[in-house]
Design an enzyme around this catalytic site. Structure first.
Site, mmCIF file in Angstrom:
data_model
loop_
_atom_site.group_PDB
_atom_site.id
_atom_site.type_symbol
_atom_site.label_atom_id
_atom_site.label_comp_id
_atom_site.label_asym_id
_atom_site.label_seq_id
_atom_site.Cartn_x
_atom_site.Cartn_y
_atom_site.Cartn_z
ATOM 1 N N ASN A 234 -47.342 -20.724 -31.166
ATOM 2 C CA ASN A 234 -47.538 -21.428 -32.443
ATOM 3 C C ASN A 234 -47.252 -22.924 -32.359
ATOM 4 O O ASN A 234 -47.903 -23.713 -33.038
ATOM 5 C CB ASN A 234 -46.728 -20.751 -33.563
ATOM 6 C CG ASN A 234 -45.235 -20.798 -33.314
ATOM 7 O OD1 ASN A 234 -44.778 -20.774 -32.172
ATOM 8 N ND2 ASN A 234 -44.476 -20.870 -34.374
ATOM 9 N N CYS B 237 -42.159 -20.136 -37.382
ATOM 10 C CA CYS B 237 -41.098 -19.140 -37.579
ATOM 11 C C CYS B 237 -40.286 -19.433 -38.834
ATOM 12 O O CYS B 237 -39.712 -18.524 -39.430
ATOM 13 C CB CYS B 237 -40.195 -19.104 -36.358
ATOM 14 S SG CYS B 237 -39.527 -20.732 -35.958
ATOM 15 N N GLU C 175 -29.684 -23.316 -30.417
ATOM 16 C CA GLU C 175 -30.134 -24.421 -29.585
ATOM 17 C C GLU C 175 -30.085 -25.678 -30.441
ATOM 18 O O GLU C 175 -29.837 -25.610 -31.646
ATOM 19 C CB GLU C 175 -31.538 -24.138 -29.026
ATOM 20 C CG GLU C 175 -31.533 -22.926 -28.086
ATOM 21 C CD GLU C 175 -32.838 -22.686 -27.333
ATOM 22 O OE1 GLU C 175 -33.819 -23.408 -27.550
ATOM 23 O OE2 GLU C 175 -32.868 -21.734 -26.525
ATOM 24 N N GLU D 274 -34.627 -16.939 -29.742
ATOM 25 C CA GLU D 274 -35.093 -17.514 -31.014
ATOM 26 C C GLU D 274 -36.259 -16.648 -31.452
ATOM 27 O O GLU D 274 -37.330 -16.697 -30.857
ATOM 28 C CB GLU D 274 -35.558 -18.970 -30.804
ATOM 29 C CG GLU D 274 -34.502 -19.892 -30.221
ATOM 30 C CD GLU D 274 -33.416 -20.283 -31.209
ATOM 31 O OE1 GLU D 274 -33.541 -19.949 -32.408
ATOM 32 O OE2 GLU D 274 -32.425 -20.907 -30.786
#
Ligand code: NAD
Length: 492
Positions: A158, A290, A468, A256
């Site tokens: 994405n 996301c 992160e 993630e």
């Protein structure tokens, strides 16, 4: 074989030990442009043999000097990569748009500038990075941060270059060498990044790229004994497979994963700003971020007005040619993915929802073969149904009324995911109170996707493990070692 030399036939290569090389098995997969259905490249179908060569090259780079590189050298490499990405911004934006179907203007404004920012930011972050010292009576402790060695970076389709650079920059800045496995659906900008490493004169083997399918090249990377850590961004189901493979090898892991993020709109909000913010959060990148807010929870007093305003704006969004400046939404990543989103819309209808929008647009050739879908707003669904509970990752949102703050928080937390939330209110106390109760890694108040690269980024619940960003990335990509020195001659 350089990427440039192969550009006419669009055959990509792995990048291993500073050279573009074909796959050991000699097999390839096709890369399709989502907006037209045309095959635009062939990429190596990498396997364990290719991954093995890349890991060996990455190990070699460490042994041949990267281990002894100074912070300044590594920061300078990151700055050089940033400058070259910036220099090629238009070309990279075009590649990204072509490969993903996203609007060219979005790639130019967000994806590629953020890739530049990632390398610049981590160049600065590592220069300013400090470790801790703990003083005792008669002794001191200090913390060394040592590179992990070879790290594997696995990224989704994405935000291809943006997310690859988000991992690559801190990994290199901390003195690791990298083997990257980009999504097989969007390999073009990763291939260009390899070219950039070559042009920048990066030591051979410091950055390696293996293309291929997740279950083959990706799995081989996770399972390789010499890969000390894996940073993975992708779906929750894949994350579970990666975690299961990495666990017996005791690899350091950053995950993630997916999200089903709530947008909470209180009646005391700035109405126009909340509608605009919800629109952006719902549909940016065709809803394929996301962090997208796909569940919009609206206080009952303004619910109907909000739905009318949102639907009106969604209907006005232009879907089509990604290269057209007037386009709001480009293509979804592929026809299969569009089918999946359409199946969810059918599920929503079956569950009694009213679907506003969501048809296939009537576009002229060559876009009539593309994976386009009109954005959709769904109302009238119970919060427990699949459309509302599962990550769809497309240009579709559901809207739900709530009566009070308690119900808003309960609904917001009522999914297995916990990545992000945005809330819209003018009541400062409420903003603090609700933010503290949302089970997500990130909360935005009266905004969405405002990013400071120093802050922790990541999800709770099934949206991921670890953080992160800023020092969290530098810490993930290094091993802490405590050194304790006794200053006085005392018995321990
Ligand atoms: P995906 O999980 O299908 O693939 C992600 C990557 O993993 C790809 O490179 C793929 O080839 C690889 N892969 C697949 N199977 C593997 C395996 N068994 N072992 C190792 N690697 C494997 O995800 P996707 O469809 O490419 O991306 C969309 C998903 O990513 C969504 O769920 C989205 O929410 C998530 N995402 C999360 C974040 C975040 O920061 N939390 C950011 C972007 C996207």
């Amino acid at each position: 074989m350089s990427l440039a030399a192969s550009r006419d036939i669009r055959t990509l290569a792995h990048f291993i030990a500073g050279r573009f090389v074909p796959p050991v098995a000699g097999t390839y997969v096709e890369d399709v442009a989502p907006a037209t259905g045309a095959v635009i490249a062939r990429l190596p179908r990498g396997d364990a043999a290719d991954v093995g060569a890349a890991v060996e090259a990455a190990r070699g780079a460490i042994d041949h000097g990267w281990r002894r590189s100074s912070t300044a050298e590594r920061a300078e490499l990151c700055e050089a990569i940033a400058a070259r990405i910036e220099h090629r911004l238009d070309e990279l934006a075009a590649l990204e748009s072509h490969d993903t179907g996203k609007p060219l203007a979005l790639a130019r404004r967000v994806d590629i500038p953020r890739a530049v920012a990632n390398f610049r930011f981590f160049a600065g972050a590592v220069r300013h990075h400090a470790t801790e010292m703990h003083e005792m009576q008669g002794a001191i402790n200090y913390t060394l941060r040592r590179p992990l060695g070879v790290v594997g970076l696995i990224t989704p389709w994405n935000l291809p270059l943006y997310l690859l650079t988000w991992k690559c920059a801190p990994a290199l800045a901390m003195g690791n060498s990298v083997v990257a496995k980009p999504s097989e659906l969007t390999p073009l900008t990763a291939a260009a990044l390899a070219e950039i490493f070559l042009e920048a004169g990066a030591p051979a083997g410091v950055f390696n790229l293996v293309h291929g399918l997740g279950a083959e090249a990706g799995a081989a990377l996770v399972e390789h004994a010499d890969v000390a850590a894996v940073s993975f961004t992708g779906g929750t189901a894949t994350g579970a497979r990666v975690a299961a493979a990495a666990a017996p090898l005791f690899k350091k892991l950053s995950l993630e994963l997916g999200g089903k993020n709530p947008t909470l709109v209180f009646a005391d909000c700035d109405f126009e700003a909340a509608v605009e913010g919800s629109l952006l959060a719902g549909f940016l990148n065709q809803g394929q971020v996301c962090l997208c807010g796909s569940r919009i929870l609206v206080e009952r007093a303004i619910h109907d007005r909000f739905v009318d305003a949102l639907v009106e704006r969604v209907r006005a969004m232009r879907v089509g040619d990604p290269a057209d400046e007037a386009t709001c939404l480009g293509a979804l990543v592929g026809l299969e993915h569009r089918d999946k989103v359409e199946r969810y819309l059918q599920l929503a209808r079956d569950d009694g929802g009213q679907v506003h929008g969501g048809a296939r647009p009537d576009l002229p050739p060559p876009f009539d073969r593309g994976a386009f879908l009109q954005p959709a707003v769904v109302t009238g669904l119970p919060h427990s149904c699949r459309f509302v509970q599962e990550e769809i990752f497309g240009p579709v949102v559901s809207v739900h009324p709530f009566d009070d703050e308690e119900e808003a928080v309960t609904l917001a937390n009522d999914v297995r995911y916990g990545l992000s939330a945005s809330l819209w209110t003018r009541d400062l106390e409420r903003a603090h109170r609700v933010s503290a109760r949302l089970e997500t890694g990130m909360v935005w108040v009266n905004t969405w996707l405002l990013r400071d690269l120093r802050v922790p980024f990541g999800g709770a619940k099934q949206s991921g493990v670890g953080r992160e960003g800023g020092r969290w990335s530098l810490e993930f990509f290094s091993e802490a070692r405590n050194v304790c020195i006794q200053l006085e001659n005392k018995k321990p």
